[in-house]
Design an enzyme around this catalytic site. Sequence first.
Site, mmCIF file in Angstrom:
data_model
loop_
_atom_site.group_PDB
_atom_site.id
_atom_site.type_symbol
_atom_site.label_atom_id
_atom_site.label_comp_id
_atom_site.label_asym_id
_atom_site.label_seq_id
_atom_site.Cartn_x
_atom_site.Cartn_y
_atom_site.Cartn_z
ATOM 1 N N HIS A 71 1.097 19.250 -28.313
ATOM 2 C CA HIS A 71 0.840 17.816 -28.202
ATOM 3 C C HIS A 71 -0.370 17.325 -28.984
ATOM 4 C CE1 HIS A 71 4.000 17.854 -25.286
ATOM 5 N NE2 HIS A 71 3.830 16.593 -24.949
ATOM 6 N N HIS B 60 8.699 10.775 -29.386
ATOM 7 C CA HIS B 60 7.683 11.680 -28.840
ATOM 8 C C HIS B 60 8.139 13.142 -28.944
ATOM 9 C CE1 HIS B 60 4.596 13.325 -26.271
ATOM 10 N NE2 HIS B 60 5.509 13.805 -25.448
ATOM 11 N N ARG C 15 0.809 -1.235 0.000
ATOM 12 C CA ARG C 15 0.000 0.000 0.000
ATOM 13 C C ARG C 15 0.838 1.278 0.000
ATOM 14 N NH1 ARG C 15 -3.109 -3.443 2.957
ATOM 15 N NH2 ARG C 15 -4.888 -4.097 1.734
ATOM 16 N N HIS D 129 0.383 14.024 -30.858
ATOM 17 C CA HIS D 129 -0.285 12.736 -30.624
ATOM 18 C C HIS D 129 -0.857 12.179 -31.923
ATOM 19 C CE1 HIS D 129 -0.705 13.851 -26.114
ATOM 20 N NE2 HIS D 129 0.410 13.168 -26.347
ATOM 21 N N LYS E 88 2.794 11.352 -11.779
ATOM 22 C CA LYS E 88 1.994 10.343 -12.484
ATOM 23 C C LYS E 88 2.826 9.078 -12.637
ATOM 24 C CE LYS E 88 -0.848 13.196 -15.528
ATOM 25 N NZ LYS E 88 -1.158 13.407 -16.958
ATOM 26 N N GLU F 77 -5.131 16.864 -12.132
ATOM 27 C CA GLU F 77 -5.587 17.117 -13.497
ATOM 28 C C GLU F 77 -7.093 17.294 -13.566
ATOM 29 O OE1 GLU F 77 -3.826 14.302 -16.161
ATOM 30 O OE2 GLU F 77 -4.128 15.577 -17.891
ATOM 31 N N ASN G 266 0.083 20.539 -22.511
ATOM 32 C CA ASN G 266 -0.183 19.873 -23.782
ATOM 33 C C ASN G 266 0.169 20.711 -24.993
ATOM 34 O OD1 ASN G 266 -1.122 17.234 -24.022
ATOM 35 N ND2 ASN G 266 -2.866 17.773 -22.747
ATOM 36 N N GLU H 155 10.894 19.113 -25.013
ATOM 37 C CA GLU H 155 10.032 19.410 -23.850
ATOM 38 C C GLU H 155 10.558 20.624 -23.073
ATOM 39 O OE1 GLU H 155 7.136 17.927 -23.249
ATOM 40 O OE2 GLU H 155 7.234 15.995 -24.289
ATOM 41 N N ARG I 53 -3.504 21.748 -16.132
ATOM 42 C CA ARG I 53 -2.463 20.882 -16.701
ATOM 43 C C ARG I 53 -2.522 20.836 -18.230
ATOM 44 N NH1 ARG I 53 0.270 15.612 -13.893
ATOM 45 N NH2 ARG I 53 0.160 16.250 -11.738
ATOM 46 N N LYS J 96 6.982 23.029 -14.893
ATOM 47 C CA LYS J 96 6.014 21.938 -14.751
ATOM 48 C C LYS J 96 5.502 21.856 -13.317
ATOM 49 C CE LYS J 96 4.782 17.202 -15.709
ATOM 50 N NZ LYS J 96 5.099 15.869 -16.207
HETATM 51 N N1 LIG Z 1 4.846 10.043 -15.675
HETATM 52 C C1 LIG Z 1 4.835 11.072 -16.493
HETATM 53 O O1 LIG Z 1 4.380 12.166 -16.150
HETATM 54 C C2 LIG Z 1 5.410 10.923 -17.866
HETATM 55 C C3 LIG Z 1 5.663 12.057 -18.649
HETATM 56 C C4 LIG Z 1 6.243 11.891 -19.896
HETATM 57 C C5 LIG Z 1 6.561 10.610 -20.349
HETATM 58 N N2 LIG Z 1 6.313 9.520 -19.573
HETATM 59 C C6 LIG Z 1 6.663 8.163 -20.021
HETATM 60 O O2 LIG Z 1 8.056 8.077 -20.192
HETATM 61 C C7 LIG Z 1 8.337 7.047 -21.117
HETATM 62 C C8 LIG Z 1 9.406 7.510 -22.075
HETATM 63 O O3 LIG Z 1 10.560 7.811 -21.342
HETATM 64 P P1 LIG Z 1 12.010 7.894 -22.016
HETATM 65 O O4 LIG Z 1 11.935 8.722 -23.230
HETATM 66 O O5 LIG Z 1 12.943 8.249 -20.937
HETATM 67 O O6 LIG Z 1 12.219 6.400 -22.572
HETATM 68 P P2 LIG Z 1 12.935 5.117 -21.937
HETATM 69 O O7 LIG Z 1 12.706 5.025 -20.487
HETATM 70 O O8 LIG Z 1 12.506 3.976 -22.769
HETATM 71 O O9 LIG Z 1 14.480 5.418 -22.193
HETATM 72 C C9 LIG Z 1 14.960 5.484 -23.512
HETATM 73 C C10 LIG Z 1 16.197 4.580 -23.678
HETATM 74 O O10 LIG Z 1 17.348 5.215 -23.106
HETATM 75 C C11 LIG Z 1 18.025 4.315 -22.239
HETATM 76 N N3 LIG Z 1 18.738 5.129 -21.264
HETATM 77 C C12 LIG Z 1 18.281 5.672 -20.124
HETATM 78 N N4 LIG Z 1 19.209 6.447 -19.573
HETATM 79 C C13 LIG Z 1 20.305 6.399 -20.367
HETATM 80 C C14 LIG Z 1 21.577 7.008 -20.318
HETATM 81 N N5 LIG Z 1 21.909 7.869 -19.364
HETATM 82 N N6 LIG Z 1 22.454 6.731 -21.316
HETATM 83 C C15 LIG Z 1 22.116 5.899 -22.324
HETATM 84 N N7 LIG Z 1 20.915 5.315 -22.427
HETATM 85 C C16 LIG Z 1 20.007 5.560 -21.455
HETATM 86 C C17 LIG Z 1 16.913 3.452 -21.718
HETATM 87 O O11 LIG Z 1 17.399 2.270 -21.159
HETATM 88 C C18 LIG Z 1 16.080 3.246 -22.980
HETATM 89 O O12 LIG Z 1 16.642 2.261 -23.787
HETATM 90 C C19 LIG Z 1 7.036 6.696 -21.802
HETATM 91 O O13 LIG Z 1 6.579 5.457 -21.313
HETATM 92 C C20 LIG Z 1 6.094 7.801 -21.359
HETATM 93 O O14 LIG Z 1 4.752 7.372 -21.265
HETATM 94 C C21 LIG Z 1 5.750 9.654 -18.339
HETATM 95 ZN ZN LIG Z 2 5.345 15.350 -23.997
#
Ligand SMILES: NC(=O)c1ccc[n+]([C@@H]2O[C@H](COP(=O)([O-])OP(=O)(O)OC[C@H]3O[C@@H](n4cnc5c(N)ncnc54)[C@H](O)[C@@H]3O)[C@@H](O)[C@H]2O)c1
Ligand SMILES: [Zn+2]
Length: 375
Positions: free
Chosen positions: A246, A263, A118, A250, A140, A234, A243, A182, A239, A224
């Site tokens: 976006h 993205h 929990r 999207h 999130k 949200e 976007n 971003e 929030r 942010k």
């Molecule tokens: N929670 C939120 O508010 C929120 C906001 C935006 C995006 N997201 C989520 O984030 C995800 C995308 O995140 P991302 O773009 O970081 O992708 P990711 O986590 O897949 O990372 C991209 C790649 O980079 C590698 N990597 C990480 N750090 C590294 C480093 N220092 N050097 C070399 N390689 C490295 C990872 O292992 C992976 O292969 C999506 O699932 C998206 O939905 C969440």
């Molecule tokens: Zn974004």
Amino acid sequence: MLIKVRLGDKAYGIRVKAGLLESPPIPRFLREGRHVLLTNRRVCKLAGQGLLGRLRNAGIRIEAVMMPDGERYKTLATVEKVADALLARGLTRKSSLLAMGGGVVGDVGGFVASTYMRGIRYIQVPTTLLAQVDSSVGGKTGVNLRGGKNMVGTFYQPSEVWTDPTVLGTLPAREYRAGLAEIVKAGIIGDPVLFRFMEGHVKEINARDPQALSVLIARACWVKAKIVMEDEFETAGIREKLNFGHTLAHALETGVGYGRLRHGEAVAIGMAFAMLLSRERAGCPRRDVDRVLALLKSLGLPASWWGYDADSLVRLMKKDKKSAGRDVAEVVCPGIGSVKVDRNVPEAAVRQLLKNPAVHAGFHQAGGGSSHVEH
Ligand SMILES: NC(=O)c1ccc[n+]([C@@H]2O[C@H](COP(=O)([O-])OP(=O)(O)OC[C@H]3O[C@@H](n4cnc5c(N)ncnc54)[C@H](O)[C@@H]3O)[C@@H](O)[C@H]2O)c1
Ligand SMILES: [Zn+2]
């Protein structure tokens, strides 16, 4: 730099410092009990082993748990495996989970931390630029279902965020640039000083200079965080500002550009579009439009939707959750530093701008787009 995020009775700090992971700021709650560092093999090799060693040398009882790398592992099946691993390592309600990696590890780690027994403490250690400025701020968490992205999740704030821009040195170039998009967005929606700083430090940014990056990341997190503090769950519509760019992004990601665009690349194109639309819909000065297009270009980001089918894009944009009825809703920008939601952009205006050949021709003609928009 320390960014303080206050949310109800929860408050935590985002630490941003070049070299932070060389001497991690160990909080008292890590001194007792057992803890886990959730990461993947790639990140573990690059930076995780080092952090683990330093924490252990400081007397912290911590073990690594690996999850597979990639968005396709952001699932409930992974959550179950990770939770099983925490149980097997004897983690109790007093334990903490450190999530070290990109947004995928952060979202899975946050979800596990919010539900294991929990809820246990967690520390975010974001290692992609996107994770450092976006997914580690706002609380999130979540995983994907076969039917859609982020369909199961929670709002759960970390106890701390440790952000070290030096780890970005090993990121693939496209991944790095996608994160920059971003930050450009953060400047446009709420921080004209950040935007100007980026314009003045293109060389340092492209060279991944950790000092310049610390400024960028801290300021983008603050933009942010301020928005999240006003609208934690949200529900207030605030929030929606996040976007910006976006709606088209999207549409590009889910439809015509599926699998081809990161993205952040889709967001860059979406921001170029939103700025041009803002000339007409929000009286945005031509100069601001040109500044955005020029900055995106200097950071190696795309800013044209050439080659994508306009009619499919419009159809997809109307499905956006901000939109209702016949019109398209879009976050528009009256000038760099502020944005507002326009829910009544006529479909014809969107279609015209998407089809505008002057825009497709390149950046500098692009600013003239508004004269082609019909109502
Ligand atoms: N929670 C939120 O508010 C929120 C906001 C935006 C995006 N997201 C989520 O984030 C995800 C995308 O995140 P991302 O773009 O970081 O992708 P990711 O986590 O897949 O990372 C991209 C790649 O980079 C590698 N990597 C990480 N750090 C590294 C480093 N220092 N050097 C070399 N390689 C490295 C990872 O292992 C992976 O292969 C999506 O699932 C998206 O939905 C969440
Ligand atoms: Zn974004």
